[in-house]
Design a protein around this motif. Structure first.
Motif, PDB file in Angstrom:
ATOM      1  N   TYR A  41       0.808  -1.220   0.000  1.00  0.00           N
ATOM      2  CA  TYR A  41       0.000   0.000   0.000  1.00  0.00           C
ATOM      3  C   TYR A  41       0.840   1.268   0.000  1.00  0.00           C
ATOM      4  CZ  TYR A  41      -2.940   3.793   1.647  1.00  0.00           C
ATOM      5  OH  TYR A  41      -3.563   5.012   1.794  1.00  0.00           O
ATOM      6  N   MET A  42       1.821   1.403   0.888  1.00  0.00           N
ATOM      7  CA  MET A  42       2.564   2.655   1.000  1.00  0.00           C
ATOM      8  C   MET A  42       3.354   2.956  -0.282  1.00  0.00           C
ATOM      9  SD  MET A  42       1.457   3.982   3.657  1.00  0.00           S
ATOM     10  CE  MET A  42       2.397   5.456   3.401  1.00  0.00           C
ATOM     11  N   LEU A  43       3.958   1.954  -0.879  1.00  0.00           N
ATOM     12  CA  LEU A  43       4.676   2.145  -2.128  1.00  0.00           C
ATOM     13  C   LEU A  43       3.703   2.555  -3.230  1.00  0.00           C
ATOM     14  CD1 LEU A  43       7.196   1.956  -3.916  1.00  0.00           C
ATOM     15  CD2 LEU A  43       6.699  -0.492  -4.177  1.00  0.00           C
ATOM     16  N   TRP A  44       2.605   1.820  -3.360  1.00  0.00           N
ATOM     17  CA  TRP A  44       1.600   2.121  -4.380  1.00  0.00           C
ATOM     18  C   TRP A  44       1.047   3.526  -4.183  1.00  0.00           C
ATOM     19  CZ3 TRP A  44      -3.540   3.360  -3.681  1.00  0.00           C
ATOM     20  CH2 TRP A  44      -4.319   3.431  -4.845  1.00  0.00           C
ATOM     21  N   ARG A  45       0.744   3.900  -2.942  1.00  0.00           N
ATOM     22  CA  ARG A  45       0.180   5.221  -2.643  1.00  0.00           C
ATOM     23  C   ARG A  45       1.147   6.325  -3.053  1.00  0.00           C
ATOM     24  NH1 ARG A  45       0.460   8.931   1.454  1.00  0.00           N
ATOM     25  NH2 ARG A  45      -1.452  10.056   1.930  1.00  0.00           N
ATOM     26  N   ALA A  46       2.418   6.168  -2.713  1.00  0.00           N
ATOM     27  CA  ALA A  46       3.416   7.185  -3.057  1.00  0.00           C
ATOM     28  C   ALA A  46       3.530   7.349  -4.576  1.00  0.00           C
ATOM     29  CB  ALA A  46       4.768   6.820  -2.452  1.00  0.00           C
ATOM     30  N   LEU A  47       3.577   6.244  -5.302  1.00  0.00           N
ATOM     31  CA  LEU A  47       3.691   6.315  -6.761  1.00  0.00           C
ATOM     32  C   LEU A  47       2.431   6.891  -7.398  1.00  0.00           C
ATOM     33  CD1 LEU A  47       5.408   2.870  -7.403  1.00  0.00           C
ATOM     34  CD2 LEU A  47       6.461   5.139  -7.567  1.00  0.00           C
ATOM     35  N   THR A  48       1.284   6.486  -6.888  1.00  0.00           N
ATOM     36  CA  THR A  48       0.013   6.956  -7.441  1.00  0.00           C
ATOM     37  C   THR A  48      -0.154   8.452  -7.223  1.00  0.00           C
ATOM     38  OG1 THR A  48      -0.966   4.789  -7.095  1.00  0.00           O
ATOM     39  CG2 THR A  48      -2.493   6.619  -7.375  1.00  0.00           C
ATOM     40  N   LEU A  49       0.105   8.922  -6.002  1.00  0.00           N
ATOM     41  CA  LEU A  49      -0.009  10.354  -5.729  1.00  0.00           C
ATOM     42  C   LEU A  49       0.934  11.164  -6.602  1.00  0.00           C
ATOM     43  CD1 LEU A  49      -0.409  10.597  -1.856  1.00  0.00           C
ATOM     44  CD2 LEU A  49      -2.044  11.305  -3.609  1.00  0.00           C
ATOM     45  N   THR A  50       2.161  10.692  -6.746  1.00  0.00           N
ATOM     46  CA  THR A  50       3.132  11.399  -7.571  1.00  0.00           C
ATOM     47  C   THR A  50       2.669  11.479  -9.019  1.00  0.00           C
ATOM     48  OG1 THR A  50       4.929  10.695  -6.130  1.00  0.00           O
ATOM     49  CG2 THR A  50       5.540  11.433  -8.326  1.00  0.00           C
ATOM     50  N   ASN A  51       2.202  10.362  -9.557  1.00  0.00           N
ATOM     51  CA  ASN A  51       1.753  10.340 -10.952  1.00  0.00           C
ATOM     52  C   ASN A  51       0.555  11.242 -11.190  1.00  0.00           C
ATOM     53  OD1 ASN A  51       3.809   8.597 -11.547  1.00  0.00           O
ATOM     54  ND2 ASN A  51       2.528   6.806 -11.806  1.00  0.00           N
ATOM     55  N   PHE A  52      -0.462  11.148 -10.337  1.00  0.00           N
ATOM     56  CA  PHE A  52      -1.652  11.975 -10.536  1.00  0.00           C
ATOM     57  C   PHE A  52      -1.373  13.441 -10.230  1.00  0.00           C
ATOM     58  CE2 PHE A  52      -3.858   7.876 -10.467  1.00  0.00           C
ATOM     59  CZ  PHE A  52      -4.689   8.038 -11.564  1.00  0.00           C
ATOM     60  N   SER A  53      -0.527  13.717  -9.243  1.00  0.00           N
ATOM     61  CA  SER A  53      -0.173  15.111  -8.942  1.00  0.00           C
ATOM     62  C   SER A  53       0.597  15.720 -10.102  1.00  0.00           C
ATOM     63  CB  SER A  53       0.661  15.194  -7.660  1.00  0.00           C
ATOM     64  OG  SER A  53      -0.111  14.799  -6.557  1.00  0.00           O
TER      65      SER A  53
END
Length: 191
Positions: A41-53
């Motif tokens: 979760y934490m890895l996925w969340r960090a990558l997802t937020l970065t990509n969408f941001s």
């Protein structure tokens, strides 16, 4: 199905809206390098937020890109009539693209739990709720590890690397330690 990443790069029209000038500009959402499963979760969340941001679409995740009114009133008095709001349609289309990209970055067992989420923000919130307790437990576990870590037969460099790795993991999990706390843990464990 495997947990390999699926290509998610796509053009997603970013909405810049005002009643007179609504412009759809392509925004590229890079591939999310991992698919969310029960353990990352934490890895996925960090990558997802970065990509969408990076594509200026994070407002669809956190709800700050609010939906405009579904309808508008045109005219006045007896001639007033309610019409569909084209800005709402553009927002909804954009939000559904974000929701689709978000869901396609997850394993099937997680997606199945989110199928009733009507918006990207609802899905994002549900994922945070699903993994929040797991994340808090992980932070507590890491905190106990850093408190119990002793230098023993490690070199000073190896010991500091282990403390830093745990501190970095806690920061990634949303619970960063202050520099003073890290130094205290290093001093206590080295004695």
């Amino acid at each position: 199905m495997t947990s390999r990443s699926l290509p998610l790069s796509t053009n997603v029209g970013a909405i810049i809206s005002s009643p007179a000038t609504t412009i759809a500009a392509p925004a590229v959402v890079p591939t999310i390098a991992v698919r969310l499963d029960r353990n990352n979760y934490m890895l996925w969340r960090a990558l997802t937020l970065t990509n969408f941001s990076g594509a200026s679409l994070h407002g669809h995740l956190d709800g700050t890109t609010a939906a405009p009114s579904k309808t508008l009133t045109e005219g006045g008095g007896a001639d007033a009539r309610v019409v569909d709001n084209p800005d709402y349609h553009r927002w909804w289309t954009q939000d559904q693209k974000v929701l689709g990209l978000l869901l396609s970055s997850m394993t099937e067992d997680i997606v199945c739990q989110l199928l009733g989420c009507p918006t990207a923000a609802a899905a994002w919130s549900a994922v945070q709720s699903m993994f929040g307790a797991q994340n808090r437990a992980g932070v507590q576990h890491m905190k106990r590890q850093i408190q119990a870590l002793k230098k023993q037969d490690m070199t000073a460099g190896e010991y500091m690397q282990k403390v830093k790795a745990l501190a970095d993991a806690m920061a990634t999990a949303g619970s960063p330690l202050s520099d003073d706390d890290i130094i205290d843990y290093m001093l206590i464990g080295s004695g």
